[in-house]
Design a protein around this motif. Structure first.
Motif, PDB file in Angstrom:
ATOM      1  N   ALA A  17       0.827  -1.211   0.000  1.00  0.00           N
ATOM      2  CA  ALA A  17       0.000   0.000   0.000  1.00  0.00           C
ATOM      3  C   ALA A  17       0.862   1.261   0.000  1.00  0.00           C
ATOM      4  O   ALA A  17       0.639   2.184  -0.799  1.00  0.00           O
ATOM      5  CB  ALA A  17      -0.940  -0.007   1.204  1.00  0.00           C
ATOM      6  N   VAL A  18       1.847   1.302   0.878  1.00  0.00           N
ATOM      7  CA  VAL A  18       2.718   2.486   0.959  1.00  0.00           C
ATOM      8  C   VAL A  18       3.543   2.626  -0.312  1.00  0.00           C
ATOM      9  O   VAL A  18       3.737   3.738  -0.832  1.00  0.00           O
ATOM     10  CB  VAL A  18       3.631   2.396   2.203  1.00  0.00           C
ATOM     11  N   GLY A  19       4.032   1.508  -0.850  1.00  0.00           N
ATOM     12  CA  GLY A  19       4.827   1.564  -2.070  1.00  0.00           C
ATOM     13  C   GLY A  19       4.036   2.067  -3.256  1.00  0.00           C
ATOM     14  O   GLY A  19       4.532   2.869  -4.058  1.00  0.00           O
ATOM     15  N   LEU A  20       2.785   1.630  -3.392  1.00  0.00           N
ATOM     16  CA  LEU A  20       1.951   2.101  -4.490  1.00  0.00           C
ATOM     17  C   LEU A  20       1.627   3.580  -4.331  1.00  0.00           C
ATOM     18  O   LEU A  20       1.606   4.334  -5.313  1.00  0.00           O
ATOM     19  CB  LEU A  20       0.662   1.283  -4.559  1.00  0.00           C
ATOM     20  N   ALA A  21       1.378   4.019  -3.095  1.00  0.00           N
ATOM     21  CA  ALA A  21       1.121   5.441  -2.858  1.00  0.00           C
ATOM     22  C   ALA A  21       2.340   6.279  -3.225  1.00  0.00           C
ATOM     23  O   ALA A  21       2.217   7.348  -3.841  1.00  0.00           O
ATOM     24  CB  ALA A  21       0.731   5.668  -1.396  1.00  0.00           C
ATOM     25  N   ALA A  22       3.530   5.779  -2.876  1.00  0.00           N
ATOM     26  CA  ALA A  22       4.758   6.506  -3.195  1.00  0.00           C
ATOM     27  C   ALA A  22       5.000   6.563  -4.703  1.00  0.00           C
ATOM     28  O   ALA A  22       5.675   7.483  -5.192  1.00  0.00           O
ATOM     29  CB  ALA A  22       5.952   5.853  -2.501  1.00  0.00           C
ATOM     30  N   SER A  23       4.442   5.605  -5.435  1.00  0.00           N
ATOM     31  CA  SER A  23       4.594   5.584  -6.890  1.00  0.00           C
ATOM     32  C   SER A  23       3.579   6.470  -7.601  1.00  0.00           C
ATOM     33  O   SER A  23       3.583   6.549  -8.835  1.00  0.00           O
ATOM     34  CB  SER A  23       4.454   4.144  -7.408  1.00  0.00           C
ATOM     35  N   ALA A 210       7.960  -6.647  -3.565  1.00  0.00           N
ATOM     36  CA  ALA A 210       6.603  -7.070  -3.923  1.00  0.00           C
ATOM     37  C   ALA A 210       5.779  -5.878  -4.388  1.00  0.00           C
ATOM     38  O   ALA A 210       5.014  -5.971  -5.355  1.00  0.00           O
ATOM     39  CB  ALA A 210       5.926  -7.739  -2.724  1.00  0.00           C
ATOM     40  N   ALA A 211       5.922  -4.737  -3.709  1.00  0.00           N
ATOM     41  CA  ALA A 211       5.201  -3.526  -4.119  1.00  0.00           C
ATOM     42  C   ALA A 211       5.603  -3.100  -5.526  1.00  0.00           C
ATOM     43  O   ALA A 211       4.753  -2.687  -6.326  1.00  0.00           O
ATOM     44  CB  ALA A 211       5.471  -2.400  -3.123  1.00  0.00           C
ATOM     45  N   ALA A 212       6.883  -3.219  -5.838  1.00  0.00           N
ATOM     46  CA  ALA A 212       7.346  -2.858  -7.182  1.00  0.00           C
ATOM     47  C   ALA A 212       6.778  -3.804  -8.230  1.00  0.00           C
ATOM     48  O   ALA A 212       6.443  -3.386  -9.349  1.00  0.00           O
ATOM     49  CB  ALA A 212       8.873  -2.870  -7.224  1.00  0.00           C
ATOM     50  N   PHE A 213       6.662  -5.089  -7.874  1.00  0.00           N
ATOM     51  CA  PHE A 213       6.039  -6.029  -8.806  1.00  0.00           C
ATOM     52  C   PHE A 213       4.583  -5.640  -9.074  1.00  0.00           C
ATOM     53  O   PHE A 213       4.133  -5.633 -10.222  1.00  0.00           O
ATOM     54  CB  PHE A 213       6.088  -7.460  -8.259  1.00  0.00           C
ATOM     55  N   ASP A 215       3.171  -2.780  -8.860  1.00  0.00           N
ATOM     56  CA  ASP A 215       3.147  -1.567  -9.684  1.00  0.00           C
ATOM     57  C   ASP A 215       3.406  -1.908 -11.149  1.00  0.00           C
ATOM     58  O   ASP A 215       2.747  -1.383 -12.056  1.00  0.00           O
ATOM     59  CB  ASP A 215       4.196  -0.584  -9.160  1.00  0.00           C
ATOM     60  N   ALA A 216       4.358  -2.809 -11.397  1.00  0.00           N
ATOM     61  CA  ALA A 216       4.650  -3.224 -12.774  1.00  0.00           C
ATOM     62  C   ALA A 216       3.463  -3.975 -13.380  1.00  0.00           C
ATOM     63  O   ALA A 216       3.146  -3.800 -14.565  1.00  0.00           O
ATOM     64  CB  ALA A 216       5.905  -4.101 -12.799  1.00  0.00           C
TER      65      ALA A 216
END
Length: 324
Positions: A17-23, A210-213, A215-216
């Motif tokens: 969740a945080v990783g997607l928000a940061a993206s 996992a967050a980067a995956f 997002d991809a």
């Protein structure tokens, strides 16, 4: 993109969740409790409740759903409860997504669907990948296979893109610093004693990777990911020594095919995610483990002072990429 993440208070969900928000995504996190996540609109909903779930979807109208909610650890609850909870959750969430016209849905499965926890299981070939046949050996693994089949059903019958991924043994940022993992051991202990990581065939994944995956996956063309499943893990094994040097004592089910897994290579292949999505993990235990703990682990293995890149080509490749 407006992305609804279920299970956002969990160990994987927090980082996703945080990783997607940061993206740059607008993220709505849904769980039974709030986790105080930066940049995330958190909602407390029991997703077992179909009416409450549908009301949430009607209000939020997400563009995409990342379904991570469920009982996340095998044998952490009675078998029937694990099976009933995880399977009910995925159908309730995906049905609500279809009803409001969500364009993309990604659900979390698990490598355990392959059944390697069973005493009679043997690897047919290595590395294990998306073509390895599933043989679930407990209710948790069975529930994850049902999740995959539910995703496939909606992919066949509904517009949009539906997919699943099998995240390896998830490690959250605080666990690198010494917090206990989901089995109660620290990462230093798991690296110092190969028997602790052998039960999961030495697989692992940094939650931020996992967050980067995810997002991809969200950015990929729908026709590329609809109905597809992916293994998602680190580019090496959670072991100081190569799996080829460990399997006879700690994971005999892998067989002699494991002798080809030199240079720190993992048991689970992640080539499909890199080939189709351009995703590659950035983190390994050598780069993320607390420095003092790393020094102790290497010292105990007679590797103090050695260059981590010498035993981890993936780490070497990453350093070269960063240098460029």
């Amino acid at each position: 993109m407006r992305v609804l993440v279920t299970g956002s208070a969990g160990r994987l969900g927090r980082s996703v969740a945080v990783g997607l928000a940061a993206s740059g995504h607008r993220v709505i996190g849904v769980d039974r409790v709030s986790a105080g996540l930066a940049g995330v609109d958190e909602r407390t909903v029991d997703l077992i409740d179909a009416l409450a779930t549908r009301a949430l979807f009607d209000e939020v109208r997400p563009d995409a759903v990342v379904h991570l909610a469920g009982i996340a650890v095998p044998f952490s609850a009675p078998e029937r409860r694990i099976l009933m909870t995880n399977t009910a959750l995925v159908h309730t969430v995906l049905a609500a997504a279809v009803d409001v016209g969500v364009g993309r849905v990604l659900a979390a499965s698990s490598p355990t669907v392959l059944g390697y926890s069973a005493p009679t299981w043997r690897a047919g070939r290595l590395p294990l990948d998306e073509t390895t046949p599933p043989e679930p050996a407990n209710a948790y693994a069975l529930s994850k296979l049902v999740i995959e089949e539910t995703v496939q059903m909606f992919a066949r019958t509904s517009p949009g893109a539906f997919g699943f991924f099998r995240p390896c043994y998830v490690i959250s940022p605080e666990e690198w610093a010494g917090a206990p993992t989901q089995q109660g051991h620290t990462l230093e202990q798991r690296l110092a004693d190969p028997a602790l990581a052998a039960v999961s065939l030495f697989n692992y994944l940094d939650a931020r990777d996992a967050a980067a995956f995810v997002d991809a996956w969200l950015a990929a063309p729908a026709e590329l990911v609809d109905g597809e499943g992916f293994f998602v893990g680190a580019a090496d094994a959670l072991a100081v020594h190569h799996v080829a040097d460990l399997w006879r004592d700690f994971a005999p089910a892998l067989g002699e095919a494991a002798d080809a897994l030199g240079h720190g290579r993992p048991v689970f292949a992640i080539d499909k995610a890199e080939r189709l999505l351009g995703w590659r993990p950035e983190r390994t235990w050598r780069t993320e483990l607390d420095p003092a703990a790393l020094e102790r682990v290497l010292a105990a293995s007679d590797l103090t002072g050695s260059d981590p890149a010498a035993s981890d080509p993936a780490h070497s490749d990453r350093l070269e990429t960063r240098a460029r």
